[in-house]
Every structure is written in C-alpha cells, then in structure tokens.
Scaffold this motif. Structure first.
Motif, PDB file in Angstrom:
ATOM      1  N   ARG A  42      -2.828 -37.771   8.015  1.00  0.00           N
ATOM      2  CA  ARG A  42      -3.963 -38.573   8.498  1.00  0.00           C
ATOM      3  C   ARG A  42      -3.794 -40.030   8.120  1.00  0.00           C
ATOM      4  O   ARG A  42      -4.190 -40.927   8.868  1.00  0.00           O
ATOM      5  N   LEU A  45      -1.369 -41.357  10.638  1.00  0.00           N
ATOM      6  CA  LEU A  45      -2.051 -41.519  11.924  1.00  0.00           C
ATOM      7  C   LEU A  45      -2.926 -42.772  11.912  1.00  0.00           C
ATOM      8  O   LEU A  45      -2.972 -43.514  12.895  1.00  0.00           O
ATOM      9  N   LEU A  53       0.789 -44.172  19.402  1.00  0.00           N
ATOM     10  CA  LEU A  53      -0.297 -43.240  19.751  1.00  0.00           C
ATOM     11  C   LEU A  53      -0.182 -42.844  21.216  1.00  0.00           C
ATOM     12  O   LEU A  53      -0.328 -41.673  21.568  1.00  0.00           O
ATOM     13  N   VAL A  58      -2.311 -39.569  22.149  1.00  0.00           N
ATOM     14  CA  VAL A  58      -3.557 -39.631  21.375  1.00  0.00           C
ATOM     15  C   VAL A  58      -4.225 -40.963  21.668  1.00  0.00           C
ATOM     16  O   VAL A  58      -3.590 -42.025  21.565  1.00  0.00           O
ATOM     17  N   ASP A  59      -5.502 -40.912  22.035  1.00  0.00           N
ATOM     18  CA  ASP A  59      -6.206 -42.179  22.261  1.00  0.00           C
ATOM     19  C   ASP A  59      -6.936 -42.590  20.979  1.00  0.00           C
ATOM     20  O   ASP A  59      -6.976 -41.852  19.991  1.00  0.00           O
ATOM     21  N   GLU A  60      -7.511 -43.771  20.983  1.00  0.00           N
ATOM     22  CA  GLU A  60      -8.144 -44.333  19.786  1.00  0.00           C
ATOM     23  C   GLU A  60      -9.296 -43.468  19.277  1.00  0.00           C
ATOM     24  O   GLU A  60      -9.467 -43.294  18.065  1.00  0.00           O
ATOM     25  N   GLN A  62      -9.660 -40.225  19.585  1.00  0.00           N
ATOM     26  CA  GLN A  62      -9.095 -39.019  18.965  1.00  0.00           C
ATOM     27  C   GLN A  62      -8.538 -39.335  17.575  1.00  0.00           C
ATOM     28  O   GLN A  62      -8.694 -38.553  16.645  1.00  0.00           O
ATOM     29  N   ARG A  63      -7.878 -40.483  17.481  1.00  0.00           N
ATOM     30  CA  ARG A  63      -7.351 -40.892  16.179  1.00  0.00           C
ATOM     31  C   ARG A  63      -8.491 -41.057  15.185  1.00  0.00           C
ATOM     32  O   ARG A  63      -8.440 -40.542  14.076  1.00  0.00           O
ATOM     33  N   GLU A  66      -9.926 -37.799  13.967  1.00  0.00           N
ATOM     34  CA  GLU A  66      -9.043 -37.082  13.045  1.00  0.00           C
ATOM     35  C   GLU A  66      -9.001 -37.737  11.664  1.00  0.00           C
ATOM     36  O   GLU A  66      -9.077 -37.050  10.650  1.00  0.00           O
TER      37      GLU A  66
END
Length: 73
Positions: A42, A45, A53, A58-60, A62-63, A66
C-alpha cells in the motif's frame, strides 16, 4: 496447550481438539507477515506515479480506496 474446536467432516459433529503452541505461533507469524506485506504494498501504491497506475489499470479513486485501508484489512 489451548483447546479449539475440530469439526469432523464425515459425521458433522463438533469435538474439542488440542492446539499446540507451535501452531499458534506459526499462525501469529503468518498474520504478522501478511500485515507487513499489505503495509508495504500500500505504501508503494501510494507513491506510484500516475503513468504506472494507468499501466496496471488502477485509477486514482481505486488507489485512494486501497491506501486508506488499515494494514489488518
């Protein structure tokens, strides 16, 4: 030794079983290792640039979702 529950699949009954200290310590080590790995990934990420990304799909939002999770979840 601690007592746990053992479910016998063949008859469906529930009976007490002994749980060794080695099993408990192995489980604890496994849990701590998992938590450490979650925190590490994490953190990576969180620091990952936008172009990477995009590469991993992975979009912002989703980041953000997480990285806001605590390491134990």
């Amino acid at each position: 030794m601690n007592q746990g529950l053992c479910i016998n699949d063949s008859c469906g009954c529930v009976a007490p079983r002994e749980t060794s200290g080695a099993t408990l310590s192995g489980s604890l080590i496994g849990t701590l290792t998992l938590w450490r790995e979650r925190a590490r990934t994490r953190r990576y990420l969180r620091e990952m640039p936008a172009y990477l990304l995009k590469d991993i799909g992975v979009d912002e939002s989703q980041r953000q979702q997480e990285v806001e999770k605590p390491f134990w979840r």
